[in-house]
Design an enzyme around this catalytic site. Structure first.
Site, PDB file in Angstrom:
ATOM      1  N   CYS A 179       0.966  -1.097  -0.336  1.00  0.00           N
ATOM      2  CA  CYS A 179       0.203  -0.093  -0.084  1.00  0.00           C
ATOM      3  C   CYS A 179       0.773   1.390   0.002  1.00  0.00           C
ATOM      4  O   CYS A 179       0.877   1.809  -1.091  1.00  0.00           O
ATOM      5  CB  CYS A 179      -0.559  -0.070   1.179  1.00  0.00           C
ATOM      6  SG  CYS A 179      -2.342  -1.510   0.999  1.00  0.00           S
TER       7      CYS A 179
HETATM    8  C1  UDX Z   1      -0.911   0.195   5.405  1.00  0.00           C
HETATM    9  C2  UDX Z   1      -1.784   1.060   6.219  1.00  0.00           C
HETATM   10  O1  UDX Z   1      -1.424   0.822   8.196  1.00  0.00           O
HETATM   11  C3  UDX Z   1      -3.459   0.720   6.123  1.00  0.00           C
HETATM   12  O2  UDX Z   1      -3.975   1.202   7.128  1.00  0.00           O
HETATM   13  C4  UDX Z   1      -3.558   0.661   4.978  1.00  0.00           C
HETATM   14  O3  UDX Z   1      -4.624   0.939   4.359  1.00  0.00           O
HETATM   15  C5  UDX Z   1      -2.620  -0.566   4.055  1.00  0.00           C
HETATM   16  O4  UDX Z   1      -1.459   0.904   4.175  1.00  0.00           O
HETATM   17  P1  UDX Z   1       0.523  -2.115   5.839  1.00  0.00           P
HETATM   18  O5  UDX Z   1       0.886  -1.557   4.612  1.00  0.00           O
HETATM   19  O6  UDX Z   1      -0.107  -3.891   6.476  1.00  0.00           O
HETATM   20  O7  UDX Z   1      -1.012  -1.371   5.894  1.00  0.00           O
HETATM   21  O8  UDX Z   1       1.316  -2.135   7.325  1.00  0.00           O
HETATM   22  P2  UDX Z   1       1.612  -1.257   8.077  1.00  0.00           P
HETATM   23  O9  UDX Z   1       1.576  -2.131   9.788  1.00  0.00           O
HETATM   24  O10 UDX Z   1       1.219   0.395   8.156  1.00  0.00           O
HETATM   25  O11 UDX Z   1       3.161  -1.266   8.409  1.00  0.00           O
HETATM   26  C6  UDX Z   1       3.334  -0.680   6.707  1.00  0.00           C
HETATM   27  C7  UDX Z   1       4.751  -0.396   6.918  1.00  0.00           C
HETATM   28  O12 UDX Z   1       6.018   0.498   7.667  1.00  0.00           O
HETATM   29  C8  UDX Z   1       5.842  -1.360   6.946  1.00  0.00           C
HETATM   30  O13 UDX Z   1       6.580  -1.960   6.474  1.00  0.00           O
HETATM   31  C9  UDX Z   1       6.608  -1.090   8.888  1.00  0.00           C
HETATM   32  O14 UDX Z   1       8.163  -2.470   8.689  1.00  0.00           O
HETATM   33  C10 UDX Z   1       6.636   0.344   8.641  1.00  0.00           C
HETATM   34  N1  UDX Z   1       7.030   1.115   9.550  1.00  0.00           N
HETATM   35  C11 UDX Z   1       5.262   0.772  10.456  1.00  0.00           C
HETATM   36  C12 UDX Z   1       7.584   1.717   9.735  1.00  0.00           C
HETATM   37  O15 UDX Z   1       8.632   1.478   9.927  1.00  0.00           O
HETATM   38  N2  UDX Z   1       7.871   2.277  11.214  1.00  0.00           N
HETATM   39  C13 UDX Z   1       6.265   2.460  12.128  1.00  0.00           C
HETATM   40  O16 UDX Z   1       6.355   2.903  13.188  1.00  0.00           O
HETATM   41  C14 UDX Z   1       5.231   1.921  11.404  1.00  0.00           C
END
Ligand code: UDX
Length: 428
Positions: free
Chosen positions: A266
């Site tokens: 996403c």
């Molecule tokens: C995300 C959005 O949260 C969601 O609302 C949307 O509909 C789709 O995209 P998702 O891709 O499932 O969801 O993952 P998410 O848990 O949000 O993490 C995204 C990325 O950010 C991951 O690679 C995670 O490791 C990274 N991340 C997240 C960080 O590097 N630091 C953080 O503090 C949080």
């Protein structure tokens, strides 16, 4: 209510199963016969916690699947949850979605009933116009009985069912009062049970809300990564800084985990799409560009830190974690990809480990070695790069003793630094 869900991918299957769980009578429509057969057999075609149970509970009762559009007019609402592939320039290709809209329009051409077509896929305003032309071009005779709306999803992989059934907000992008009322009726059982905010707006604004939501979160991570890189230069722990700034309600404590950056299906796709769409209108968004650029740089910084301690040419190096985040086998845009590429460019012998994502990464990198445990990957390695924050990496201890050079570069602040190892945090 009778509802069609066209497209049984990640979003469509979650939507169909959850709508059935809310008590609706759902028909899932997909061109893939295997997917249709799986759903009718009570199996979810994709893996998502809780989804199999929902599909098993409702299949054959109030959840059915078919490859045919014939029964589309029997429902009151059709959701379009079709994939929108990315083009080379990051923009989305709405052709598959427009094709599904056209087939829906053809099915509705002679309908006597009001029918609302709702775009669930994330699309830009120009793509929405493409869908509109395809839909209404195919059902001109339906004279105002067919409506078009958007209703973005905010589902995280791994908690999609939970996110759907207990949302913080439901965004309804409609053009007419009857359409708003109908979408409200779809979500009524859920809204009655949960305290979710309902945002009522027009279709294009609803989609921009979705893009802005993801752009904001991804940029928040890139900003804390930027700050984290600054902290590292001064020997300061970015997590201590983040914990303190998160106490400010205006900042908030979530999404402040700095490290190797964001991946998944996403954030990278949606941010590229909204940048490309804006550029097409003549506006290049500098902050979003910088968020992407910084995200691309974090893996390089990890590799630079490794270079500071060991020359990895011809040496075995462990990559711990291949999934883009813990709890999933999804490797799309995982930060492990540029890490593996960077190591390979340096002439290292890469050995990867992930509790569930190995097979997906093997498709992309068939020639590197994979192990079935973290200790096996560490054995004889001249360095280890920790890319995904799987809980099991937090308990690694004497396993590091088996490394040839015990250099551990942690991109997720998950490893407990042991005595006797060279431990470098990316931003601490
Ligand atoms: C995300 C959005 O949260 C969601 O609302 C949307 O509909 C789709 O995209 P998702 O891709 O499932 O969801 O993952 P998410 O848990 O949000 O993490 C995204 C990325 O950010 C991951 O690679 C995670 O490791 C990274 N991340 C997240 C960080 O590097 N630091 C953080 O503090 C949080």
């Amino acid at each position: 209510m009778r509802i069609n869900v066209i497209g049984s991918g990640y979003v469509g299957t979650t939507l169909a199963a959850c709508l059935a769980d809310l008590g609706h009578d759902v028909l899932a429509i997909d061109i893939d016969e295997d997917v249709v057969a799986a759903l009718n057999d009570g199996r979810a075609p994709i893996h998502e916690p809780g989804l199999d149970d929902l599909v098993a509970d409702h299949a054959g009762a109030n959840l059915h699947a078919t490859t045919s559009y014939d029964r589309v007019p029997e429902a009151a609402v059709t959701f379009l949850a079709i994939q929108t592939p990315s083009r080379e320039d990051g923009s989305i290709d709405a052709a598959p979605l427009a094709a599904a809209a056209e087939m829906t329009g053809e099915a509705l051409a002679d309908t006597d009933e009001d029918h609302l077509v709702v775009v669930k896929s994330t699309i830009t305003p120009p793509a929405l116009e493409e869908v509109r032309s395809a839909l209404f071009g195919a059902c001109e005779n339906a004279e105002g009985r067919v409506g078009l709306a958007t209703n973005p999803e905010f589902l995280r992989e791994g908690t999609a069912v939970e996110d759907f059934l207990a949302p913080e907000k439901v965004v309804l992008g409609t053009e007419e009062a009857w359409a708003t009322e109908r979408l409200e009726a779809v979500y009524e059982p859920l809204l009655a049970a949960h305290d979710a905010h309902v945002v009522r707006t027009d279709p294009a604004t609803a989609m921009l809300i979705k893009y802005a939501n993801n752009a904001f979160l991804a940029t928040k991570i890139s900003l804390i990564n930027d700050i984290g890189n600054v902290c590292k230069e001064f020997g300061v722990d970015a997590y201590e800084v983040a914990d303190a700034i998160g106490l400010d309600d205006r900042i908030g404590e979530q999404f402040l985990r700095s490290g190797v950056g964001w991946g998944g299906s996403c954030f990278p796709k949606d941010i590229a799409a909204i940048i490309a769409a804006a550029e097409n209108e003549g506006y290049s968004p500098p902050v979003l560009d910088a968020a992407v650029e910084l995200n691309d740089r974090q893996p390089e910084r990890m590799l630079d830190l490794l270079d500071d301690h060991v020359d990895v040419t011809g040496k075995r190096v462990a990559v711990l974690g291949l999934a883009f985040k813990p709890g999933t086998d999804d490797t799309r845009n995982s930060r492990a990809i540029p890490i593996i590429e960077g190591l390979t460019e340096r002439g290292a012998e890469v050995v990867g480990y992930d509790p569930v994502a190995t097979e997906n990464m093997r498709e992309r990198f068939p020639d590197i070695e994979y192990t079935d445990s973290a200790p096996a990957a560490l054995d004889g390695a001249h360095g280890a790069l920790v890319v995904t924050d799987w809980d099991e990496f937090a308990t690694l201890d004497e396993e590091f003793d088996a490394m040839a050079d015990p250099v551990v570069i942690d991109g997720r602040r998950i490893v407990d630094p042991q005595e006797g190892i060279v431990y470098e945090g990316l931003t601490w």
